[in-house]
Design a protein around this motif. Structure first.
Motif, PDB file in Angstrom:
ATOM      1  N   SER A  55       0.832  -1.205   0.000  1.00  0.00           N
ATOM      2  CA  SER A  55       0.000   0.000   0.000  1.00  0.00           C
ATOM      3  C   SER A  55       0.867   1.255   0.000  1.00  0.00           C
ATOM      4  O   SER A  55       0.576   2.229  -0.695  1.00  0.00           O
ATOM      5  CB  SER A  55      -0.909   0.031   1.218  1.00  0.00           C
ATOM      6  OG  SER A  55      -1.824  -1.031   1.161  1.00  0.00           O
ATOM      7  N   GLN A 104      -9.062  -0.721  -0.552  1.00  0.00           N
ATOM      8  CA  GLN A 104      -9.403  -2.024  -0.011  1.00  0.00           C
ATOM      9  C   GLN A 104     -10.833  -2.155   0.515  1.00  0.00           C
ATOM     10  O   GLN A 104     -11.548  -3.068   0.165  1.00  0.00           O
ATOM     11  CB  GLN A 104      -8.417  -2.318   1.111  1.00  0.00           C
ATOM     12  CG  GLN A 104      -8.724  -3.570   1.888  1.00  0.00           C
ATOM     13  CD  GLN A 104      -7.542  -3.978   2.736  1.00  0.00           C
ATOM     14  OE1 GLN A 104      -6.461  -3.430   2.599  1.00  0.00           O
ATOM     15  NE2 GLN A 104      -7.744  -4.958   3.594  1.00  0.00           N
ATOM     16  N   ASP A 186      -5.842  -1.514  -4.838  1.00  0.00           N
ATOM     17  CA  ASP A 186      -5.159  -2.016  -3.643  1.00  0.00           C
ATOM     18  C   ASP A 186      -6.086  -2.970  -2.890  1.00  0.00           C
ATOM     19  O   ASP A 186      -7.004  -2.538  -2.212  1.00  0.00           O
ATOM     20  CB  ASP A 186      -4.754  -0.828  -2.758  1.00  0.00           C
ATOM     21  CG  ASP A 186      -3.888  -1.264  -1.582  1.00  0.00           C
ATOM     22  OD1 ASP A 186      -3.643  -2.484  -1.446  1.00  0.00           O
ATOM     23  OD2 ASP A 186      -3.458  -0.389  -0.814  1.00  0.00           O
ATOM     24  N   GLU A 187      -5.829  -4.243  -3.022  1.00  0.00           N
ATOM     25  CA  GLU A 187      -6.652  -5.274  -2.375  1.00  0.00           C
ATOM     26  C   GLU A 187      -8.144  -5.016  -2.605  1.00  0.00           C
ATOM     27  O   GLU A 187      -8.912  -4.922  -1.636  1.00  0.00           O
ATOM     28  CB  GLU A 187      -6.377  -5.303  -0.867  1.00  0.00           C
ATOM     29  CG  GLU A 187      -4.908  -5.323  -0.524  1.00  0.00           C
ATOM     30  CD  GLU A 187      -4.429  -6.650   0.057  1.00  0.00           C
ATOM     31  OE1 GLU A 187      -5.200  -7.632  -0.002  1.00  0.00           O
ATOM     32  OE2 GLU A 187      -3.295  -6.702   0.536  1.00  0.00           O
TER      33      GLU A 187
HETATM   34 MG   LIG Z   1      -2.226  -2.753   2.208  1.00  0.00          MG
END
Ligand SMILES: [Mg+2]
Ligand SMILES: Nc1ncnc2c1ncn2[C@@H]1O[C@H](COP(=O)(O)OP(=O)(O)O)[C@@H](O)[C@H]1O
Ligand code: SF4
Lengths: 327, 327
Positions: A55, A104, A186-187
């Motif tokens: 991240s 996320q 990101d995820e």
């Molecule tokens: Mg992360």
């Protein structure tokens, strides 16, 4: 290979990026000499355990790293422009238009007191000279594109009225609304139900075909990227330890850490978390092991591993590994 | 369709809920006053040095010989006809005296309260933007001083400096003793009288609002959806005011609403120090004079104002946070 400076497909080129965080307990070398590339229209994955600095790498790329972060070195070239040298206003112009990001947790990444549609329309209004009505119809288009079944209703809903999957679609619609050339995710599925996860991954792949954007996918789940990404970077404790195209990486992983990651994914119980199947723990971020940072957990550790960090070895055909075994 | 107006439905529901509350407040106010020691008839009798017979006569005249519930019934009946009783002390109807005094208090407190609320919020946002800078530390220190300083003491300091030492502003009352021409000169005259008491009250209220706003803004700015807002390419001002402030405002509105209940308490000090002819001084005078009908009338009016303030706060809250009205 990577070093080909004349790569005309090159979109993003990060080299020797170091983002250190000043925390009360010391300095976290969250990103420590990371180099990577993403070409136009390509899907590239960054894979590593939680806490490995994925991240922070992404946040540094769009220059939204936390205030405790210091960028010690590096270059982030986007279309040959170094983002680290841009002034704030030019950086704002690029965010949302050239680089967009999906985060996320769709539960916390939407503003709770603003209607979903208005949050997406805001991007359009910020970057394009259009009327509010025009922005609205663009947003409704984007909603349809990301597979929101009743765009009108979702437009006027507040986040708390939407399901997790629907919120993530809203966030994706937000990210693609100005057709960025690079989408960083990101995820994007980590916080979602398993069934929804597959839908969102398919959506990202489908959108990439339609909009021709590059996708930089960040995940701790290597199983997720096999089907969707062209190349994979493996990250461990702030550093890239291996890089290869997806097929090669799965077929013959070189780095012991990659082997561990793959073993855990291929293990019969798929839901077992990665760090449960690789012996030992992610190192203490303020007190990294000497030499190779993976050495306390590595089954092939040699004497040299404890003293000196391994060099990044170019294995040809775009392959890279940082491990003394291949010296 | 009622479902389309959750805010309206919520507001109507809150208003209906307030009705029985008004009734209870009337009864409780009445009871508390009558349970308090000290009999107005004894007080009047002692003033007029009356005989026991005259004392009984007085009790009868005021209806004090009747059972409490009968007294309350009569009181309620009169209230329905907007009769708040007769103040022997002022020699005129209670409602008339209150209506006479209310505008002065409204002018003072409404001015001070709204300007202080607005400035507290704006300064709080600015301080959160420059968190932990020298300026922020100084502002925090100053606000702590302003918050902990007793109102009457600050008022006296201001009188000493601006009225007595510099002789710039009047220290007492609302109008000049010597007549002023009507029209603009008269308005200016009132404004000059207004300045010191308004600053006195505003200082306390502003520092409170400032501190809450600054704290909540810092908290909000650390939340995930702020990152989303930044990643859209919004500039800092938009992120601060459009995304952070609206979320941070929720607790601020609550505090402002609660604080409104203390406006009258604040006005007692401020108006007494500055000889301002408003409700605050009326409260002070009536309590010292044990003017029962007056005290009861003031309590009633003040309670109604506080309930109205709470109602407005609740509706404002729902206006800012959609989750309130929808649930
Ligand atoms: Mg992360
Ligand atoms: N805002 C922050 N303040 C302090 N430390 C942080 C912050 N964000 C991340 N870190 C630390 O930086 C390291 C890398 O974090 P991160 O990039 O979030 O990892 P990943 O995304 O791979 O899980 C971790 O040790 C994490 O604890
Ligand atoms: S360098 Fe040594 S410790 Fe590190 S991964 Fe390779 S073998 Fe293991």
């Amino acid at each position: 290979m990577n070093a080909n400076a004349e790569n005309r497909n090159g979109l993003l080129r990060v080299s020797d990026l170091r983002t250190y965080l000043d925390v009360p307990s010391g300095v976290i070398k969250a990103v420590d000499g990371v180099s990577l590339e993403v070409n136009r229209k390509e899907a590239v994955a960054l894979v590593g355990e939680s806490g490995s600095g994925k991240s922070m790498t992404a946040l540094t790329i769009i220059r939204l790293q936390p205030v405790v972060a210091r960028i010690l070195s590096g270059e982030i070239l986007l279309n040959d422009v170094d983002l680290l040298t841009l002034d704030t206003a030019s950086m704002c112009d690029l965010r949302g238009t050239e680089i967009a990001m999906v985060f996320q947790d769709p539960m916390t990444y939407l503003n709770p007191v603003m209607r979903a549609g208005a949050q997406v329309a805001e991007v359009v209004l910020e970057h394009q000279e259009v009327s509010k009505g025009e922005a609205r119809s663009q947003v409704l288009d984007a909603f349809e594109r990301v597979g929101i079944p009743s765009p009108q209703r979702v437009y006027d809903s507040y986040p708390h009225q939407l399901s997790g999957g629907m919120r993530q679609r809203v966030l994706i619609a937000m990210a693609i609304s100005c057709r960025p050339s690079l989408l960083i995710a990101d995820e994007p599925t980590t916080a979602l139900d398993v069934t929804i996860q597959a839908q969102i991954m398919d959506l990202l792949a489908h959108l990439r075909e339609e909009l021709q954007n590059a996708l930089f996918l960040i995940t701790h789940d290597i199983g997720l990227v096999a089907e969707h990404c062209d190349r994979i970077y493996i990250m461990y404790a702030g550093q890239i330890v291996e890089h290869a195209d997806t097929f090669t990486l799965f077929a013959e992983p070189k780095h012991p850490y990659t082997e561990g990651l793959l073993r855990s994914t291929l293990s019969p119980d798929k839901r077992v978390e990665v760090f449960e199947t690789i012996e030992g723990q992610v190192p203490n971020p303020t007190d990294m092991p000497s030499g190779c940072r993976f050495h306390p957990r590595c089954p092939h550790v040699k004497d040299v591993c404890r003293e000196e960090s391994p060099p990044s070895l170019d294995l040809g055909e775009g392959r890279m590994v940082a491990c003394w075994l291949y010296e | 369709m009622a479902g389309d107006y959750p805010l309206l439905r919520y507001s109507v529901r809150r208003i209906l809920q307030a009705v029985p509350l008004v009734f209870w407040v009337i009864i409780i106010n009445f009871t508390i006053i009558h349970l308090a020691p000290g009999d107005p008839a004894i007080y009047l009798a002692s003033v007029t040095e009356a005989t026991p017979e005259a004392y009984a006569e007085l009790r009868k005249e005021f209806g004090l010989d009747k059972p409490l519930y009968v007294q309350m019934g009569i009181y309620l009946w009169k209230l329905l006809h907007l009769d708040l009783g007769y103040s022997t002390w002022h020699n005129s109807p209670v409602l008339g005296v209150i209506i006479d005094r209310l505008p002065a208090t409204m002018l003072l407190m409404a001015t001070a309260f709204s300007i202080a609320s607005l400035m507290g919020v704006v300064l709080g946002v600015i301080a959160s933007r420059y968190s932990y800078s020298v300026g922020d530390h100084l502002a925090t220190l100053a606000s702590l001083a302003g918050y902990s300083m007793p109102i009457f003491w600050l008022g006296q300091l201001l009188i000493l400096f601006f009225a007595l030492y510099l002789d710039w502003l009047p220290s007492q009352g609302m109008y000049s003793m010597r007549g002023v021409e009507p029209g603009w000169p008269a308005v200016l005259d009132v404004l000059k009288h207004l300045l010191l008491p308004a600053i006195t009250y505003a200082t306390y209220h502003m520092t409170l609002v400032f501190r809450i706003t600054r704290g909540k803004m810092q908290e909000t700015l650390a939340q995930d959806f702020i990152l989303t807002a930044k990643s859209k390419g919004l500039n800092e001002r938009r992120v601060l005011y459009r995304h952070a402030l609206r979320n941070a405002l929720l607790p601020v509105v609550t505090v402002i609403g609660i604080n409104f209940a203390y406006v009258m308490a604040g006005s007692v000090f401020t108006e007494t120090v500055f000889g301002w002819p408003g409700m605050g001084r009326l409260i002070f005078e009536s309590i010292t004079a044990r003017d029962y009908p007056m005290i009861l009338g003031i309590f009633l009016v003040v309670s109604m104002m506080i309930m109205l303030a709470n109602l407005i706060t609740d509706i404002l809250y729902a206006l800012i946070d959609p989750r309130v009205a929808y649930n």
